[in-house]
Design an enzyme around this catalytic site. Structure first.
Site, PDB file in Angstrom:
ATOM      1  N   VAL A  64      -0.773  -6.014   1.733  1.00 37.49           N
ATOM      2  CA  VAL A  64      -0.897  -4.898   2.678  1.00 37.49           C
ATOM      3  C   VAL A  64       0.342  -4.014   2.566  1.00 37.49           C
ATOM      4  O   VAL A  64       1.456  -4.505   2.615  1.00 37.49           O
ATOM      5  CB  VAL A  64      -1.036  -5.399   4.134  1.00 37.49           C
ATOM      6  CG1 VAL A  64      -1.263  -4.215   5.091  1.00 37.49           C
ATOM      7  CG2 VAL A  64      -2.166  -6.406   4.269  1.00 37.49           C
ATOM      8  N   ASP A  97     -10.700  -1.585  -0.031  1.00 35.95           N
ATOM      9  CA  ASP A  97      -9.312  -2.038  -0.012  1.00 35.95           C
ATOM     10  C   ASP A  97      -8.751  -2.001   1.409  1.00 35.95           C
ATOM     11  O   ASP A  97      -8.144  -2.968   1.882  1.00 35.95           O
ATOM     12  CB  ASP A  97      -8.469  -1.162  -0.938  1.00 35.95           C
ATOM     13  CG  ASP A  97      -6.990  -1.486  -0.871  1.00 35.95           C
ATOM     14  OD1 ASP A  97      -6.569  -2.466  -1.494  1.00 35.95           O
ATOM     15  OD2 ASP A  97      -6.245  -0.747  -0.184  1.00 35.95           O
ATOM     16  N   LYS A  99      -7.594  -5.123   3.967  1.00 39.42           N
ATOM     17  CA  LYS A  99      -6.288  -5.167   4.614  1.00 39.42           C
ATOM     18  C   LYS A  99      -6.433  -5.363   6.121  1.00 39.42           C
ATOM     19  O   LYS A  99      -5.627  -6.063   6.746  1.00 39.42           O
ATOM     20  CB  LYS A  99      -5.504  -3.900   4.288  1.00 39.42           C
ATOM     21  CG  LYS A  99      -5.057  -3.854   2.832  1.00 39.42           C
ATOM     22  CD  LYS A  99      -4.459  -2.520   2.439  1.00 39.42           C
ATOM     23  CE  LYS A  99      -4.022  -2.542   0.981  1.00 39.42           C
ATOM     24  NZ  LYS A  99      -3.534  -1.232   0.500  1.00 39.42           N
ATOM     25  N   LYS A 136      -5.912  -9.483  -2.544  1.00 38.73           N
ATOM     26  CA  LYS A 136      -6.428  -9.391  -1.171  1.00 38.73           C
ATOM     27  C   LYS A 136      -7.642 -10.282  -0.920  1.00 38.73           C
ATOM     28  O   LYS A 136      -7.862 -10.719   0.213  1.00 38.73           O
ATOM     29  CB  LYS A 136      -6.776  -7.934  -0.854  1.00 38.73           C
ATOM     30  CG  LYS A 136      -5.551  -7.048  -0.692  1.00 38.73           C
ATOM     31  CD  LYS A 136      -5.911  -5.599  -0.565  1.00 38.73           C
ATOM     32  CE  LYS A 136      -6.263  -4.973  -1.901  1.00 38.73           C
ATOM     33  NZ  LYS A 136      -5.114  -4.867  -2.809  1.00 38.73           N
ATOM     34  N   GLU A 188       2.828 -10.884   1.211  1.00 42.31           N
ATOM     35  CA  GLU A 188       3.295  -9.594   1.724  1.00 42.31           C
ATOM     36  C   GLU A 188       2.690  -8.417   0.973  1.00 42.31           C
ATOM     37  O   GLU A 188       2.333  -7.397   1.562  1.00 42.31           O
ATOM     38  CB  GLU A 188       4.828  -9.515   1.646  1.00 42.31           C
ATOM     39  CG  GLU A 188       5.411  -8.240   2.230  1.00 42.31           C
ATOM     40  CD  GLU A 188       5.186  -8.125   3.732  1.00 42.31           C
ATOM     41  OE1 GLU A 188       4.554  -7.133   4.160  1.00 42.31           O
ATOM     42  OE2 GLU A 188       5.629  -9.027   4.469  1.00 42.31           O
ATOM     43  N   GLY A 214      -1.308   5.311 -11.984  1.00 44.66           N
ATOM     44  CA  GLY A 214      -1.268   3.880 -11.713  1.00 44.66           C
ATOM     45  C   GLY A 214      -1.465   3.515 -10.263  1.00 44.66           C
ATOM     46  O   GLY A 214      -1.092   2.417  -9.840  1.00 44.66           O
ATOM     47  N   PHE A 253      -1.145  -9.828 -15.595  1.00 38.99           N
ATOM     48  CA  PHE A 253       0.011  -9.080 -16.102  1.00 38.99           C
ATOM     49  C   PHE A 253      -0.369  -7.613 -16.253  1.00 38.99           C
ATOM     50  O   PHE A 253      -0.069  -6.970 -17.244  1.00 38.99           O
ATOM     51  CB  PHE A 253       0.493  -9.668 -17.422  1.00 38.99           C
ATOM     52  CG  PHE A 253       1.962  -9.449 -17.684  1.00 38.99           C
ATOM     53  CD1 PHE A 253       2.916  -9.932 -16.801  1.00 38.99           C
ATOM     54  CD2 PHE A 253       2.391  -8.772 -18.812  1.00 38.99           C
ATOM     55  CE1 PHE A 253       4.271  -9.747 -17.036  1.00 38.99           C
ATOM     56  CE2 PHE A 253       3.734  -8.575 -19.064  1.00 38.99           C
ATOM     57  CZ  PHE A 253       4.684  -9.062 -18.176  1.00 38.99           C
ATOM     58  N   GLU A 298      -6.884   0.841  -7.958  1.00 34.61           N
ATOM     59  CA  GLU A 298      -7.245  -0.518  -8.351  1.00 34.61           C
ATOM     60  C   GLU A 298      -7.972  -0.478  -9.694  1.00 34.61           C
ATOM     61  O   GLU A 298      -8.407   0.585 -10.167  1.00 34.61           O
ATOM     62  CB  GLU A 298      -8.175  -1.141  -7.301  1.00 34.61           C
ATOM     63  CG  GLU A 298      -7.535  -1.392  -5.947  1.00 34.61           C
ATOM     64  CD  GLU A 298      -6.764  -2.691  -5.888  1.00 34.61           C
ATOM     65  OE1 GLU A 298      -6.726  -3.415  -6.911  1.00 34.61           O
ATOM     66  OE2 GLU A 298      -6.193  -2.991  -4.831  1.00 34.61           O
ATOM     67  N   GLY A 338       2.037   1.392  -6.104  1.00 31.31           N
ATOM     68  CA  GLY A 338       3.047   1.489  -7.157  1.00 31.31           C
ATOM     69  C   GLY A 338       3.378   0.141  -7.750  1.00 31.31           C
ATOM     70  O   GLY A 338       3.325  -0.887  -7.057  1.00 31.31           O
TER      71      GLY A 338
END
Length: 341
Positions: free
Chosen positions: A154, A222, A226, A127, A151, A208, A10, A211, A323
């Site tokens: 990536v 990251d 991907k 990921k 979804e 924000g 969360f 990671e 985001g």
């Protein structure tokens, strides 16, 4: 249709998803005939809250934003493991939204397997499990009659995987190249505008965009993850972490950014995946490109990827790459896919 959700994680994405569930409640009901309730929220730091009648998401969001206990939003559960909750609670969909561990994919992979073994649908933005174990997890989902959707792993909420899965079906994809890490693109954009590397990283964190472990972004992990996911989605080929040539942006300075600008160029972290006679080649690293290049105009947290195919030639998709609500939308979109399975 009624769907009961169990959410693990969360943080920013989990809260973004919760915001959308609240904001889009009427739309989901009226347009899709879908009623959703969250029966459990499980966090690493704040424990778990469970109410099989449905938790109050507004209260959960308010508590999380203010750094208070989630127990304000529902009954807290103590001395019960996440695996036990996954094994015993009555839920239809697991939304696994915890932080990524690209080295092992754990504990998220075990959580996903437990849900799939019960025939529960799974949505994840994590990921690690997808990059490392996608084929295995897809086979398990098929065996158990469940859906696995990812979804948001990536390009955040920009539907790159849906494009490959659905709209480019039956085409032969040869190459995928572009900007797949919005955080690094934001940092490089702000450095071009005059900030130092440290200032740009701090600003990205406050906004924000980074990671939980910022090195996952700035050192290229990251983007590498991907590429590993895209290799499986586009080519059906599983790459190991060490098979991705990886360099991050940590050695770039404000001076580098300004020198590039004076030459009519700009730095971008470029990810490339290409099918060759020797197999699939993957690399990610900073490149200095001309301002006339289409990717030079991709600024901020925006991502852009060009997919080279046989009959459509180059197909380009661009959109938000980071985001809270953007990634949360990917989860919502995957939830609709689960509902219509």
């Amino acid at each position: 249709m009624e769907l009961k959700l169990l959410i693990i994680g969360f943080g920013r994405v989990g809260r973004g998803f919760a915001e959308l569930l609240i904001a889009k409640r009427k739309t989901l009901q009226q347009q899709f005939g879908l009623n959703c309730s969250v029966v459990a929220i499980v966090t690493r730091r704040s424990g778990a809250i469970v109410d099989e009648r449905g938790l109050d998401l507004s209260k959960a969001l308010k508590a999380a934003r203010n750094g208070r206990s989630l127990a304000e939003a529902g009954p807290a559960v103590k001395n019960v493991s996440t695996i036990d909750l996954l094994s015993n609670l009555d839920y239809d969909v697991l939304a696994e939204l915890s932080a990524t561990d690209i080295e092992t994919g754990e504990p998220a992979t075990s959580f996903i397997k437990q849900a799939l073994n019960r025939g529960r649908h799974v949505i994840t933005t994590n990921k690690g499990p997808v990059a490392l174990h996608l084929n295995e997890l897809q086979k398990l989902a098929g065996l158990k009659g469940a859906v696995l959707r990812y979804e948001g792993t990536v390009m955040s909420g920009t539907p790159l995987l849906n494009l490959i899965r659905n709209n480019l079906a039956a085409l032969s994809i040869r190459k995928i190249r572009g900007i797949v890490n919005g955080s690094c693109n934001y940092i490089l954009t702000r450095m071009e505008e005059g900030l130092s590397y440290d200032q740009a990283v701090e600003e990205a964190g406050r906004s924000g965009y980074l990671e939980a472990d910022p090195t996952a972004d700035v050192e290229g992990w990251d983007a590498a993850a991907k590429l590993m996911i895209l290799s499986q989605a586009a080519f059906g080929v599983r790459l190991k972490t060490e098979e991705v040539e990886r360099r991050g942006i940590t050695n770039l300075t404000r001076k580098d950014a300004q020198q590039a600008k004076s030459k009519g160029k700009v730095w971008k972290l470029i990810a490339t995946l290409e099918k060759t006679e020797n197999g699939v080649e993957a690399k990610v690293g900073p490149e200095m490109i001309d301002l006339s290049h289409p990717l030079a105009a991709v600024r901020g947290v925006t991502n852009a990827v060009t997919i080279s195919t046989d009959y459509l030639q180059d197909v380009t998709i661009a959109g938000p790459g980071a985001g809270n609500c953007e990634t949360g939308y990917a989860v919502l979109n995957d939830l609709l896919a689960c509902a219509h399975f």
